[in-house]
Write a protein that holds these residues in place. Structure first.
Motif, mmCIF file in Angstrom:
data_model
loop_
_atom_site.group_PDB
_atom_site.id
_atom_site.type_symbol
_atom_site.label_atom_id
_atom_site.label_comp_id
_atom_site.label_asym_id
_atom_site.label_seq_id
_atom_site.Cartn_x
_atom_site.Cartn_y
_atom_site.Cartn_z
ATOM 1 N N MET A 96 -86.587 -15.974 47.805
ATOM 2 C CA MET A 96 -85.414 -16.389 47.059
ATOM 3 C C MET A 96 -85.274 -15.468 45.851
ATOM 4 N N ASP A 97 -84.197 -14.695 45.812
ATOM 5 C CA ASP A 97 -83.964 -13.809 44.672
ATOM 6 C C ASP A 97 -83.419 -14.589 43.481
ATOM 7 N N HIS A 98 -83.704 -14.055 42.292
ATOM 8 C CA HIS A 98 -83.259 -14.630 41.032
ATOM 9 C C HIS A 98 -82.740 -13.523 40.131
ATOM 10 N N VAL A 99 -81.884 -13.922 39.196
ATOM 11 C CA VAL A 99 -81.368 -13.014 38.182
ATOM 12 C C VAL A 99 -81.732 -13.594 36.821
ATOM 13 N N ALA A 100 -82.399 -12.804 36.004
ATOM 14 C CA ALA A 100 -82.677 -13.184 34.619
ATOM 15 C C ALA A 100 -81.822 -12.293 33.727
ATOM 16 N N LEU A 101 -81.014 -12.923 32.886
ATOM 17 C CA LEU A 101 -80.130 -12.205 31.968
ATOM 18 C C LEU A 101 -80.632 -12.437 30.556
ATOM 19 N N LEU A 102 -81.191 -11.395 29.952
ATOM 20 C CA LEU A 102 -81.689 -11.506 28.591
ATOM 21 C C LEU A 102 -80.538 -11.313 27.617
ATOM 22 N N ARG A 103 -80.552 -12.092 26.552
ATOM 23 C CA ARG A 103 -79.448 -12.055 25.594
ATOM 24 C C ARG A 103 -79.764 -11.122 24.432
ATOM 25 N N GLY A 104 -78.828 -10.196 24.183
ATOM 26 C CA GLY A 104 -78.881 -9.382 22.976
ATOM 27 C C GLY A 104 -79.926 -8.288 22.946
ATOM 28 N N VAL A 105 -80.495 -7.912 24.093
ATOM 29 C CA VAL A 105 -81.481 -6.835 24.058
ATOM 30 C C VAL A 105 -80.786 -5.479 24.199
ATOM 31 N N ASN A 106 -81.358 -4.496 23.505
ATOM 32 C CA ASN A 106 -80.891 -3.111 23.552
ATOM 33 C C ASN A 106 -79.430 -2.957 23.135
ATOM 34 N N VAL A 107 -79.008 -3.825 22.216
ATOM 35 C CA VAL A 107 -77.685 -3.713 21.594
ATOM 36 C C VAL A 107 -77.950 -3.221 20.175
ATOM 37 N N GLY A 108 -77.550 -2.007 19.876
ATOM 38 C CA GLY A 108 -77.891 -1.425 18.577
ATOM 39 C C GLY A 108 -79.378 -1.095 18.545
ATOM 40 N N THR A 109 -79.986 -1.245 17.384
ATOM 41 C CA THR A 109 -81.390 -0.862 17.232
ATOM 42 C C THR A 109 -82.332 -2.053 17.266
ATOM 43 N N ALA A 110 -81.808 -3.281 17.240
ATOM 44 C CA ALA A 110 -82.664 -4.464 17.256
ATOM 45 C C ALA A 110 -82.995 -4.864 18.694
ATOM 46 N N LYS A 111 -84.050 -5.622 18.842
ATOM 47 C CA LYS A 111 -84.456 -6.180 20.136
ATOM 48 C C LYS A 111 -84.515 -5.127 21.239
ATOM 49 N N ARG A 112 -85.245 -4.060 20.997
ATOM 50 C CA ARG A 112 -85.386 -2.994 21.993
ATOM 51 C C ARG A 112 -86.448 -3.392 23.017
ATOM 52 N N VAL A 113 -86.073 -3.367 24.275
ATOM 53 C CA VAL A 113 -86.978 -3.695 25.373
ATOM 54 C C VAL A 113 -86.807 -2.647 26.464
ATOM 55 N N ALA A 114 -87.900 -2.025 26.844
ATOM 56 C CA ALA A 114 -87.857 -1.053 27.940
ATOM 57 C C ALA A 114 -87.756 -1.808 29.263
ATOM 58 N N MET A 115 -86.911 -1.328 30.146
ATOM 59 C CA MET A 115 -86.736 -1.989 31.432
ATOM 60 C C MET A 115 -88.010 -1.895 32.281
ATOM 61 N N THR A 116 -88.799 -0.847 32.069
ATOM 62 C CA THR A 116 -90.086 -0.764 32.774
ATOM 63 C C THR A 116 -90.988 -1.926 32.356
ATOM 64 N N ASP A 117 -90.922 -2.323 31.083
ATOM 65 C CA ASP A 117 -91.714 -3.464 30.618
ATOM 66 C C ASP A 117 -91.245 -4.759 31.278
ATOM 67 N N LEU A 118 -89.938 -4.928 31.431
ATOM 68 C CA LEU A 118 -89.426 -6.129 32.107
ATOM 69 C C LEU A 118 -89.939 -6.205 33.549
ATOM 70 N N ARG A 119 -89.855 -5.094 34.238
ATOM 71 C CA ARG A 119 -90.326 -5.073 35.625
ATOM 72 C C ARG A 119 -91.826 -5.365 35.703
ATOM 73 N N ARG A 120 -92.595 -4.797 34.789
ATOM 74 C CA ARG A 120 -94.040 -5.010 34.774
ATOM 75 C C ARG A 120 -94.370 -6.481 34.491
ATOM 76 N N VAL A 121 -93.686 -7.082 33.526
ATOM 77 C CA VAL A 121 -93.924 -8.499 33.212
ATOM 78 C C VAL A 121 -93.634 -9.366 34.433
ATOM 79 N N ALA A 122 -92.505 -9.111 35.092
ATOM 80 C CA ALA A 122 -92.155 -9.898 36.278
ATOM 81 C C ALA A 122 -93.209 -9.724 37.364
ATOM 82 N N ALA A 123 -93.664 -8.507 37.576
ATOM 83 C CA ALA A 123 -94.692 -8.255 38.591
ATOM 84 C C ALA A 123 -96.005 -8.937 38.207
#
Length: 185
Positions: free
Chosen positions: A1-28
């Motif tokens: 069963m696939d899921h979609v997680a939508l994070l709010r306010g990340v990588n908009v401007g300079t605040a809340k910077r999250v690398a997408m590789t980190d997201l994938r690693r956390v999920a794995a």
């Protein structure tokens, strides 16, 4: 069963910077299957053995915060729910008169964190001009001909909603639909 997680306010401007590789690693690391990200704005797609719920969303949020130092609200939707909400968008240019030529990037879908929580919520009582806004039990659909920054919807209206929402423009929603379709093919 696939899921979609939508994070709010990340990588908009300079605040809340999250690398997408980190997201994938956390999920794995949490045991989710085949995690993928779309764009650089906190769109994570992954598989799980069953439909996930609020506790799973809280666990994912905590794991992301622990791994990245960024605590961001997120909306977690199973692929079926995401697809239904995307397809139900009453403001899409899908051959409806008066909606021809609408740019998907000027159409927004704000997904509700809690299913059904927006039931009975009235649109803001303000002059929206050329904007259009439709509230459904699970999402807020918005046509923003002058762009999101020029929206006439008061910030207080959004803050007063009974559940957090996370918005994506329809160009991103359509890309997520395509990604989900590819994963099930």
């Amino acid at each position: 069963m696939d899921h979609v997680a939508l994070l709010r306010g990340v990588n908009v401007g300079t605040a809340k910077r999250v690398a997408m590789t980190d997201l994938r690693r956390v999920a794995a690391d949490l045991g989710f299957e085949h995690p993928e990200t779309l764009l650089n704005s906190g769109n994570l797609v992954f598989g799980a053995p069953a439909v996930l719920g609020p506790d799973d969303a809280a666990g994912l949020r905590g794991a992301i915060a622990g791994a990245t130092g960024v605590d961001a609200d997120l909306v977690l939707l199973d692929a079926d729910r995401f697809g239904r909400l995307a397809a139900a968008n009453p403001l899409r240019d899908d051959g409806h008169e008066g909606r021809e030529g609408r740019e998907p990037k000027l159409l927004s879908v704000a997904f509700a964190e809690v299913p059904g929580a927006l039931d009975g919520v009235a649109p803001p009582d303000v002059d929206l001009g050329d904007e259009e806004l439709v509230v459904s039990p699970d999402a807020v659909y918005q046509w923003l001909p002058a762009g999101v920054l020029a929206s006439r919807v008061p910030a207080a209206w959004w803050r007063g909603l009974p559940t957090p929402v996370t918005a994506r423009n329809d160009a991103t929603v359509r890309k997520l639909e395509a990604l989900l379709a590819r994963r099930t093919a």
